[in-house]
Structures are given as C-alpha cells and as structure tokens.
Design a protein around this motif. Structure first.
Motif, mmCIF file in Angstrom:
data_model
loop_
_atom_site.group_PDB
_atom_site.id
_atom_site.type_symbol
_atom_site.label_atom_id
_atom_site.label_comp_id
_atom_site.label_asym_id
_atom_site.label_seq_id
_atom_site.Cartn_x
_atom_site.Cartn_y
_atom_site.Cartn_z
ATOM 1 N N LEU A 81 0.624 -1.316 -0.034
ATOM 2 C CA LEU A 81 0.034 0.067 -0.011
ATOM 3 C C LEU A 81 0.985 1.288 -0.054
ATOM 4 O O LEU A 81 2.120 1.417 0.588
ATOM 5 N N PRO A 82 0.468 2.454 -0.668
ATOM 6 C CA PRO A 82 1.290 3.318 -0.828
ATOM 7 C C PRO A 82 1.665 4.090 0.643
ATOM 8 O O PRO A 82 2.767 4.734 0.684
ATOM 9 N N GLY A 83 0.808 4.163 1.420
ATOM 10 C CA GLY A 83 1.192 4.839 2.821
ATOM 11 C C GLY A 83 2.166 3.901 3.456
ATOM 12 O O GLY A 83 3.050 4.494 4.075
ATOM 13 N N VAL A 84 2.055 2.554 3.505
ATOM 14 C CA VAL A 84 3.118 1.998 4.015
ATOM 15 C C VAL A 84 4.425 1.808 3.308
ATOM 16 O O VAL A 84 5.368 1.845 4.079
ATOM 17 N N LEU A 85 4.415 1.910 2.090
ATOM 18 C CA LEU A 85 5.757 1.958 1.175
ATOM 19 C C LEU A 85 6.314 3.474 1.734
ATOM 20 O O LEU A 85 7.513 3.464 1.684
ATOM 21 N N ALA A 86 5.757 4.286 1.764
ATOM 22 C CA ALA A 86 6.220 5.797 2.167
ATOM 23 C C ALA A 86 6.732 5.692 3.399
ATOM 24 O O ALA A 86 8.126 6.222 3.831
ATOM 25 N N ILE A 87 6.316 4.977 4.639
ATOM 26 C CA ILE A 87 6.717 4.748 5.889
ATOM 27 C C ILE A 87 8.316 4.034 5.845
ATOM 28 O O ILE A 87 9.097 4.045 6.185
ATOM 29 N N GLN A 88 8.031 2.779 4.920
ATOM 30 C CA GLN A 88 9.180 1.920 4.692
ATOM 31 C C GLN A 88 10.548 2.720 3.978
ATOM 32 O O GLN A 88 11.539 2.411 4.565
ATOM 33 N N GLY A 137 3.515 12.868 -2.013
ATOM 34 C CA GLY A 137 2.787 13.856 -1.148
ATOM 35 C C GLY A 137 2.778 13.714 0.331
ATOM 36 O O GLY A 137 3.184 14.692 1.096
ATOM 37 N N LEU A 138 3.046 12.555 0.794
ATOM 38 C CA LEU A 138 3.245 12.254 2.296
ATOM 39 C C LEU A 138 4.391 12.866 2.469
ATOM 40 O O LEU A 138 4.788 13.378 3.698
ATOM 41 N N TRP A 139 5.539 12.553 1.714
ATOM 42 C CA TRP A 139 7.113 13.014 2.364
ATOM 43 C C TRP A 139 7.182 14.515 2.153
ATOM 44 O O TRP A 139 7.679 15.272 2.724
ATOM 45 N N ALA A 140 6.229 15.303 1.344
ATOM 46 C CA ALA A 140 6.453 16.688 1.023
ATOM 47 C C ALA A 140 5.451 17.320 2.034
ATOM 48 O O ALA A 140 5.776 18.842 2.144
ATOM 49 N N THR A 141 4.491 16.793 2.656
ATOM 50 C CA THR A 141 3.737 17.653 3.775
ATOM 51 C C THR A 141 4.898 17.920 4.940
ATOM 52 O O THR A 141 5.483 17.232 5.381
ATOM 53 N N GLU A 142 4.549 19.068 5.218
ATOM 54 C CA GLU A 142 5.230 19.674 6.311
ATOM 55 C C GLU A 142 4.850 19.152 7.714
ATOM 56 O O GLU A 142 3.634 18.859 7.958
ATOM 57 N N VAL A 143 5.853 18.979 8.357
ATOM 58 C CA VAL A 143 5.655 18.493 9.919
ATOM 59 C C VAL A 143 4.685 19.352 10.516
ATOM 60 O O VAL A 143 4.733 20.549 10.487
ATOM 61 N N GLY A 144 3.839 18.813 11.124
ATOM 62 C CA GLY A 144 2.740 19.540 11.921
ATOM 63 C C GLY A 144 1.359 19.752 10.909
ATOM 64 O O GLY A 144 0.341 19.930 11.428
ATOM 65 N N GLN A 145 1.523 19.450 9.676
ATOM 66 C CA GLN A 145 0.300 19.506 8.568
ATOM 67 C C GLN A 145 -0.306 18.022 8.351
ATOM 68 O O GLN A 145 0.467 17.191 8.844
ATOM 69 N N THR A 146 -1.249 17.942 7.964
ATOM 70 C CA THR A 146 -1.855 16.578 7.512
ATOM 71 C C THR A 146 -2.046 16.310 5.807
ATOM 72 O O THR A 146 -2.148 17.382 5.277
ATOM 73 N N PHE A 147 -2.001 15.136 5.505
ATOM 74 C CA PHE A 147 -2.113 14.709 4.169
ATOM 75 C C PHE A 147 -3.439 13.953 3.841
ATOM 76 O O PHE A 147 -3.633 13.154 4.741
ATOM 77 N N SER A 148 -4.289 14.516 2.529
ATOM 78 C CA SER A 148 -5.353 13.565 2.494
ATOM 79 C C SER A 148 -5.496 13.455 0.913
ATOM 80 O O SER A 148 -4.633 14.252 0.043
ATOM 81 N N HIS A 149 -5.843 12.262 0.698
ATOM 82 C CA HIS A 149 -6.101 12.052 -0.769
ATOM 83 C C HIS A 149 -7.302 11.139 -0.840
ATOM 84 O O HIS A 149 -7.468 10.043 -0.441
ATOM 85 N N TYR A 154 -7.468 4.558 -3.649
ATOM 86 C CA TYR A 154 -6.854 4.819 -2.623
ATOM 87 C C TYR A 154 -7.362 6.096 -1.770
ATOM 88 O O TYR A 154 -7.776 6.958 -2.345
ATOM 89 N N ASP A 155 -7.858 5.986 -0.268
ATOM 90 C CA ASP A 155 -8.285 7.025 0.399
ATOM 91 C C ASP A 155 -7.548 7.304 1.605
ATOM 92 O O ASP A 155 -7.505 6.391 2.552
ATOM 93 N N LEU A 156 -6.993 8.361 1.793
ATOM 94 C CA LEU A 156 -6.227 8.642 2.997
ATOM 95 C C LEU A 156 -6.737 10.189 3.733
ATOM 96 O O LEU A 156 -7.128 10.966 2.845
ATOM 97 N N THR A 157 -7.252 10.008 4.985
ATOM 98 C CA THR A 157 -7.613 11.075 5.465
ATOM 99 C C THR A 157 -7.070 11.550 6.642
ATOM 100 O O THR A 157 -6.613 10.959 7.594
ATOM 101 N N ASP A 158 -6.510 12.855 6.625
ATOM 102 C CA ASP A 158 -5.642 13.406 7.783
ATOM 103 C C ASP A 158 -4.694 12.780 8.234
ATOM 104 O O ASP A 158 -4.445 12.398 9.495
ATOM 105 N N SER A 159 -3.837 11.962 7.162
ATOM 106 C CA SER A 159 -2.590 11.372 7.553
ATOM 107 C C SER A 159 -1.369 12.410 8.280
ATOM 108 O O SER A 159 -1.195 13.565 7.640
ATOM 109 N N PRO A 160 -0.956 12.076 9.210
ATOM 110 C CA PRO A 160 0.157 12.877 10.046
ATOM 111 C C PRO A 160 1.549 12.922 9.026
ATOM 112 O O PRO A 160 2.191 13.879 9.215
#
Length: 307
Positions: A81-88, A137-149, A154-160
């Motif tokens: 999953l793309p969110g998991v891949l970004a973390i890895q 998009g996850l990597w580019a999101t500033e710390v303290g902001q959230t990312f949604s897609h 795929y559906d991501l809501t308010d990811s840190p």
C-alpha cells in the motif's frame, strides 16, 4: 557516467550474498547498489535459497554500508500500500543517513502474485499514478500538517505524513518503454527516467519522449537524469567472456547485441554510444552474484576509463 550495480536476487541469493556484493560495490568505487523487487525466480533457475524482500534487505545494507546509494529497480506497486511504502522507504532512508532512492513501477509478473497470494489488479498503471501522488505527497507534507488523498483506488484522510526521510527529497525513478503514459508520469513525478534493457536507438527515442513530456509539463528536459539498465558480461579475453556468459545461461552474441559484453574496451565503446544519445547513468545488471572478480574487472578496466 555513473556506474551502478544492479542485482536480481530472486534468481538465487541470500542476504549474505547481497551483503558481499554491496560491500564490493562500495569498496570498488561504484556509485550505488540497486536490486529488483521480485518474489519468484524467472527462467530455468531454481531460485534457491528463496526470495528476499527488497526493503528489508536494503534496511540491512543501509546499516552495513557508508557511502553508496541504495534503491530498487523497480519496487512493484502491487506489493505494498502506498502509505506503508512511504513509511518503509523513509525509515530505510533514515537508517542509511539519506542514501535511498525509490524506483517505483506498476508491477507486471503475474506468476509471483499467484505464488504468494498478492492481488494482481487489472488497472495497475492507474493505481501507480495514485501511488506516486500519495508517496511523494506524504513526504512533501510539512511536519505538523496533514495529508489527504481521495482517489479512485486509495483514500487517505488526515494522515500525519510521518516519518520523514532523512533527505529533503528522496529521488524517484520511473522507467519503461511505454510511448505516452510512461513519459507523462515521469515528467510529473520522476527525478530520473530509466530505460530498461533497451537498444541505443530505442533509448534515444524514449529519452526524447520524456524530455518532450517534461517540457510540456512545465519542466526543463534536463531536470531529469536519464539512465539505462543493461546486463553486463566482461572478460579479459574471449575465453573469460564465454565462461561468464555460460555461467548465467546466455550466449555471447546475444549479450553483445542486447547488453554490454566483451572486453573492457568493447564495453567502454558501447557505453560511449549510449552516452551520445543522452544516457548519464548505467545500471550494470550482474547475474552471477558469486563472481566478485567480475566487479573488480569492471571497476579497474571499465569504470576507470569513464571517470
């Protein structure tokens, strides 16, 4: 010309074997160690001792090496999953001190999906486009902001959008022979475009398509690095070339026509022809991972002539 070592561990390699190749890659002055992302062998080999996971392997190598870049040609978008891949990938980048690069593709080898119970969707390319948007998009999101897609697949809501890689920008590689969708995707997301196992003529044509797509997207064509992946089989003489070709089950004439094979002088000459059509980096596909003398020859007799 950067020379990088590219391995295919699914054909048969343990982690210890990959570690030995990665350390040789670093010691001999090559730029990077890359590996494929497959879980099933191809062709007549038995694949023993079995597959190793690309990102688990790279995590280990991140702690065992100091200089070389580390990455995948290509991570299959169907595997994670793309969110998991970004973390890895962010985690491995931290473990390496900022030396990771992500090659991401749609996934194509249906048999390995069947073998390990991995879904193999029909709409792989459309999924890849969303995956790229999410990972970057996850990597580019500033710390303290959230990312949604909110997309089709795929559906991501308010990811840190954590953790962050060590690098400010993890280089993203996209590659392939596709005439329209692949250049468009590379123009939108890639830092590097890779032409896998293509002729000089096909590479020139595809590099031109990617440059045109980049300019159409508002980028300069030179914003991207252009690279090739090619099987290599070098030898000090004809007998050594033939021995190495036989060890990987290939014919010398085929390797000379479709890869980099022959004496160091022959290989340097062919690399020069790829350079003329725009290649800036080469991934040397090494298929016999026990033959570290091959790497030493490539370092001392080929790489030394390209620096």
């Amino acid at each position: 010309m950067d020379l990088r070592i590219f391995t295919e561990p699914q054909q048969g390699a343990s982690y210890d074997t990959l570690l030995a190749v990665a350390k040789a890659t670093e010691d001999l002055g090559f730029d990077a160690f890359f590996r494929s992302d497959h879980y099933l062998h191809m062709g007549s080999v038995d694949g023993l001792p079995g597959p190793t996971d690309a990102w688990i392997t790279l995590a280990g190598l991140a702690r065992e090496t100091k200089r070389i870049r580390l990455g995948t040609l290509m991570t299959a978008g169907t595997f994670r999953l793309p969110g998991v891949l970004a973390i890895q990938v962010a985690g491995v980048d931290q473990m390496s001190g900022g030396r990771v690069e992500l090659g991401l593709g749609a996934g194509w080898f249906e048999e390995e999906h069947k073998a390990y119970g991995i879904p193999f969707p029909k709409e792989k390319f459309a999924r890849l486009e969303e995956q790229l948007a999410i990972v970057t998009g996850l990597w580019a999101t500033e710390v303290g902001q959230t990312f949604s897609h909110h997309g089709t697949y795929y559906d991501l809501t308010d990811s840190p959008a954590l953790p962050k890689p060590a690098q400010a920008k993890v280089p993203v590689l996209i590659g392939g022979h596709g005439a329209s969708r692949t250049p468009r995707l590379a123009a939108q997301y890639a830092d590097e475009f890779n032409m896998p196992f293509g002729s000089i003529e096909d590479s020139e044509r595809q590099f031109g398509r990617v440059r045109a797509a980049a300019e159409e997207a508002g980028r300069k064509g030179d914003d991207l690095i252009y690279s090739n992946a090619l099987v290599v089989c070098a030898g000090k003489d004809d007998a050594e070339v033939a021995r190495r070709a036989a060890a990987i089950g290939r014919e010398v004439d085929d390797l000379k026509a479709n890869g980099l094979a022959g004496s160091p002088a022959e290989i340097v000459d062919k690399i020069g022809r790829y350079t003329e059509v725009g290649a800036q980096r080469l991934y040397l596909q090494i298929l016999d991972l026990d033959d570290l003398d091959h790497l030493e020859l490539l370092s001392s007799q080929v790489q030394s002539q390209l620096s």
